[in-house]
Design an enzyme around this catalytic site. Structure first.
Site, mmCIF file in Angstrom:
data_model
loop_
_atom_site.group_PDB
_atom_site.id
_atom_site.type_symbol
_atom_site.label_atom_id
_atom_site.label_comp_id
_atom_site.label_asym_id
_atom_site.label_seq_id
_atom_site.Cartn_x
_atom_site.Cartn_y
_atom_site.Cartn_z
ATOM 1 N N GLY A 156 -62.200 42.311 -43.441
ATOM 2 C CA GLY A 156 -61.619 41.243 -42.638
ATOM 3 C C GLY A 156 -60.245 40.852 -43.131
ATOM 4 O O GLY A 156 -59.811 41.275 -44.209
ATOM 5 N N SER A 159 -58.445 35.428 -44.082
ATOM 6 C CA SER A 159 -59.482 34.480 -44.515
ATOM 7 C C SER A 159 -60.495 34.153 -43.416
ATOM 8 O O SER A 159 -61.197 33.151 -43.503
ATOM 9 C CB SER A 159 -58.857 33.170 -45.028
ATOM 10 O OG SER A 159 -58.105 33.411 -46.191
ATOM 11 N N ARG A 160 -60.581 34.995 -42.405
ATOM 12 C CA ARG A 160 -61.571 34.764 -41.340
ATOM 13 C C ARG A 160 -62.982 34.928 -41.899
ATOM 14 O O ARG A 160 -63.304 35.947 -42.502
ATOM 15 C CB ARG A 160 -61.360 35.723 -40.175
ATOM 16 C CG ARG A 160 -60.057 35.501 -39.429
ATOM 17 C CD ARG A 160 -60.019 36.275 -38.131
ATOM 18 N NE ARG A 160 -58.727 36.137 -37.466
ATOM 19 C CZ ARG A 160 -58.505 36.417 -36.194
ATOM 20 N NH1 ARG A 160 -59.497 36.843 -35.436
ATOM 21 N NH2 ARG A 160 -57.306 36.286 -35.665
ATOM 22 N N GLY A 161 -63.802 33.906 -41.688
ATOM 23 C CA GLY A 161 -65.183 33.967 -42.142
ATOM 24 C C GLY A 161 -65.358 33.700 -43.621
ATOM 25 O O GLY A 161 -66.468 33.846 -44.147
ATOM 26 N N ARG A 281 -50.434 46.569 -48.580
ATOM 27 C CA ARG A 281 -49.395 46.285 -47.578
ATOM 28 C C ARG A 281 -48.448 45.253 -48.145
ATOM 29 O O ARG A 281 -48.662 44.713 -49.228
ATOM 30 C CB ARG A 281 -50.050 45.715 -46.315
ATOM 31 C CG ARG A 281 -50.945 44.502 -46.616
ATOM 32 C CD ARG A 281 -51.329 43.714 -45.412
ATOM 33 N NE ARG A 281 -52.352 42.715 -45.673
ATOM 34 C CZ ARG A 281 -52.154 41.541 -46.252
ATOM 35 N NH1 ARG A 281 -50.943 41.209 -46.660
ATOM 36 N NH2 ARG A 281 -53.150 40.689 -46.452
#
Length: 411
Positions: A156, A159-161, A281
């Site tokens: 993911g 910081s989603r979830g 990245r």
């Protein structure tokens, strides 16, 4: 002679995508974005950029489109401003014999569980963790590690979830959220149950095998991890800087990275530096902008030069302090108005002011990067002055949100 093109796989709606385009144009390249939905990126229409609709989850479709473009353009390089497509970029670069990242290294890095296995085997300090696929495993894993723990999807972004669970009720609540259909999984659910490593949070920006700089980052209130402020460079002793740099470079060796950019997040704990995450990245916006404001090092241009096989350097031209503050909504509801951004932008020392929302838009906080409603960036020769400039500008921006009516009530 065919025009030299830079192929961008998808874009980035909050700053980084436009930076890639502008850097490509300064280098005399023609940027072409391949996207499943080019309309997602406002700058494409605003700058009248070339974009082609294609299924970016389909490697063969991308190969076909790039092959078609070769009839018209000299493809100088292929890259992306989005981590989700970086492994795909590596595969395309190998197919077309262009410089690019190792896709296998990117894939193992983007799977947080696999990443942690490699880091553990290399003896790199990370939080204690377990991998869970159902509620019973989450509960038993948390009991083994000890509360508080962090629950996060194994794959993911942004910081989603991700949530801090301080007690069994919060653990059960977030487990239900992740497994009950509200969180979108691309594959079968896999949850990391992780020790909460406590201490100051740092970002490390790396190009190739060189640490470009270290910034200090701060979050909004728990239980979520929504970035609130980032200051560059971080205030560190020589020993702290060296230990952070050493563990960061060890991560590259453990994960087979070292080509192009890497962004590492870690915390300084009682045990010293503990690696939270390795991102194969560039750091998300405004990290590259802060590096350039502070030291004159243009990471985006450096990456594109690397992508097209040209020489690049990381020579610093000055030493300033740069900082960014995200604006975060304090409630859910409908945005009545937001303003003051023009006055904030006029403050001497302010480098950028962005508002991500417009009046009458609904605000529904998610507990992740989508809660950001704006950004202010400042820079000056001194840290204290930069902080004062930033605060002055932020104080000029205001907004009003009308809460949604309770369920069952009409407006």
């Amino acid at each position: 002679m065919a025009k030299r093109a830079l192929i961008l796989i998808e874009g980035n709606p909050r700053g980084l995508g436009l930076l890639f385009v502008q850097a490509a144009q300064r280098l005399g390249l023609h940027p072409i974005t391949l996207s499943a939905d080019p309309s997602r990126y406002d700058y494409i229409a605003a700058e009248r950029l070339e974009a082609i609709r294609v299924d970016t989850d389909n490697l063969n479709a991308l190969i076909g489109e790039c092959s078609r473009l070769l009839a018209t353009y000299d493809i100088a390089g292929i890259t992306s401003a989005t981590e989700s497509f970086y492994a795909t970029v590596g595969k395309l670069c190998r197919y077309f014999d262009l410089p690019g990242p190792n896709p296998a290294s990117i894939e193992r890095c983007c799977d947080k569980s696999a990443q942690r296995q490699f880091l553990t085997e290399a003896g790199i300090p990370i939080p204690a963790y377990r991998l869970a696929t159902n509620a019973a495993e989450v509960e038993s894993s948390a009991a083994e590690i000890g509360l508080p723990v962090i629950l996060k999807p194994a794959v993911g972004l942004g910081s989603r979830g991700v949530r801090l669970c301080r007690n069994v009720d919060e653990l059960a609540e977030h487990t239900t959220y992740l497994l009950g259909g509200k969180h979108i999984w691309r594959d079968s659910p896999r949850i990391l149950v992780e020790e909460f490593a406590q201490g100051p949070h740092y970002w490390i920006d790396i190009m190739g095998n060189e640490v470009v700089g270290i910034s200090a980052a701060d979050f909004g209130p728990p239980p979520h991890f929504v970035f609130r402020e980032c200051t560059y460079p971080a205030v560190l002793t020589d020993d702290e800087h060296d230990r952070i740099a050493d563990v960061s470079l060890s991560c590259l060796r453990a994960l087979g990275l070292g080509w192009g950019p890497t962004n590492i997040e870690l915390r300084w704990t009682k045990r010293g530096p503990i690696v939270i995450e390795v991102n194969p990245r560039l750091g998300g916006s405004p990290a590259p902008e802060l590096v350039q404001l502070a030291h004159g090092v243009d990471l985006v241009t450096g990456l594109i030069k690397l992508v097209i096989g040209e020489e690049w350097n990381l020579r610093r031209t000055h030493s300033h302090a740069a900082a960014a503050r995200w604006l975060i909504a304090d409630r859910d509801g409908t945005l009545d108005w937001i303003g003051g951004d023009s006055r904030a932008a006029a403050v001497s020392g302010i480098a950028d002011v962005k508002l991500y929302i417009k009046p009458k838009m609904p605000i529904v906080r998610k507990g992740d990067h989508r809660d950001h409603i704006g950004l202010v960036v400042a820079a000056s020769p001194s840290r204290a002055r930069t902080e004062a400039i930033l605060q002055r500008a932020v104080d000029l921006i205001g907004w009003s949100i009308t809460p949604f009516p309770p369920p069952g009530e009409q407006e």
